[in-house]
Write a protein that holds these residues in place. Sequence first.
Motif, PDB file in Angstrom:
ATOM      1  N   ASP A 165     -56.962  79.182  46.859  1.00  0.00           N
ATOM      2  CA  ASP A 165     -55.653  78.652  46.512  1.00  0.00           C
ATOM      3  C   ASP A 165     -54.685  78.962  47.646  1.00  0.00           C
ATOM      4  OD1 ASP A 165     -56.383  77.600  44.048  1.00  0.00           O
ATOM      5  OD2 ASP A 165     -55.902  79.437  42.963  1.00  0.00           O
ATOM      6  N   ASP A 200     -55.118  73.779  45.698  1.00  0.00           N
ATOM      7  CA  ASP A 200     -56.519  74.158  45.774  1.00  0.00           C
ATOM      8  C   ASP A 200     -57.081  73.662  47.098  1.00  0.00           C
ATOM      9  OD1 ASP A 200     -55.971  71.647  44.406  1.00  0.00           O
ATOM     10  OD2 ASP A 200     -58.140  71.394  44.222  1.00  0.00           O
ATOM     11  N   TYR A 223     -52.384  67.958  45.604  1.00  0.00           N
ATOM     12  CA  TYR A 223     -52.339  69.032  44.606  1.00  0.00           C
ATOM     13  C   TYR A 223     -51.174  68.910  43.634  1.00  0.00           C
ATOM     14  CZ  TYR A 223     -48.566  71.187  47.341  1.00  0.00           C
ATOM     15  OH  TYR A 223     -47.377  71.438  47.984  1.00  0.00           O
ATOM     16  N   ARG A 233     -55.516  69.526  40.323  1.00  0.00           N
ATOM     17  CA  ARG A 233     -56.587  70.042  41.167  1.00  0.00           C
ATOM     18  C   ARG A 233     -57.647  68.953  41.392  1.00  0.00           C
ATOM     19  NH1 ARG A 233     -55.935  75.593  41.524  1.00  0.00           N
ATOM     20  NH2 ARG A 233     -58.067  75.927  42.252  1.00  0.00           N
TER      21      ARG A 233
END
Length: 251
Positions: free
Chosen positions: A10, A19, A68, A72
């Motif tokens: 992350d 991610d 993002y 995700r």
Amino acid sequence: MTDVQGTAVDVPTEDGTADAYLVAPADGVPRPAVLLYMDAFGLRPHLRAMADRLAGAGHTVLVPNVFYRHGRAPVVELPEFIDPGARPEIFERLGPIMASLTPETVTRDARAWLRYLEECPAATDGPVALTGYCMGARLALLTAGTFPDRVAAAAGFHGGHLATDDPDSPHLLAGRITAEVYLAHADHDRSMPPKQQEQLEAALTAAGVRHRCEVYAGARHGYTQADTAAYDAEAAERHWTALLDLLRRTF
């Protein structure tokens, strides 16, 4: 090729948490960093495999999910193989997401990706290299022009809309680029027609940027992406040769 170790990570950004996939040689020795900008289909097994190959050649590679803000990866559900019949429905969903990636958000995010690599124990100190695919080629050029002190090399493959009449067209940043640039256009690519190719070449030349622009004859837009119908094995291997040569010159 060396053994590699990849992991999901992350990355903190100004707008949240992205991610990403980080991969490096498994021996734990810091390596020069490469930021890999995804195509529109996003962070998925094929892009991880491409990052693994780069890492196996001796690099630490970060592949962020630039979408993002919309979730995700995979932000849009994809089939294992993306054939022409699936593309209209996929791009109907991807279109608004791609449009939301403005030059301002690209800049904020690029600052986060570069900061992450600067602080990453697996990466050596110093500037990074960029490689981008499809829309990722645009992101690579924008990043190279916005953060010239952090980017030593930038490559783009089957990129589109790199020299347009828009005020935020990537070619307008040529005067700020200090990196060596390599661009390989797809043949007969509606998103990067000859007029744009010529305009981009002229801008890079006028700015004194070390660069090489080529057209891969017979290769379609997306020729590096093995999970799509546009994949061209010969053109993809040519891309690997050019990219790895650029990285050897850089690091």
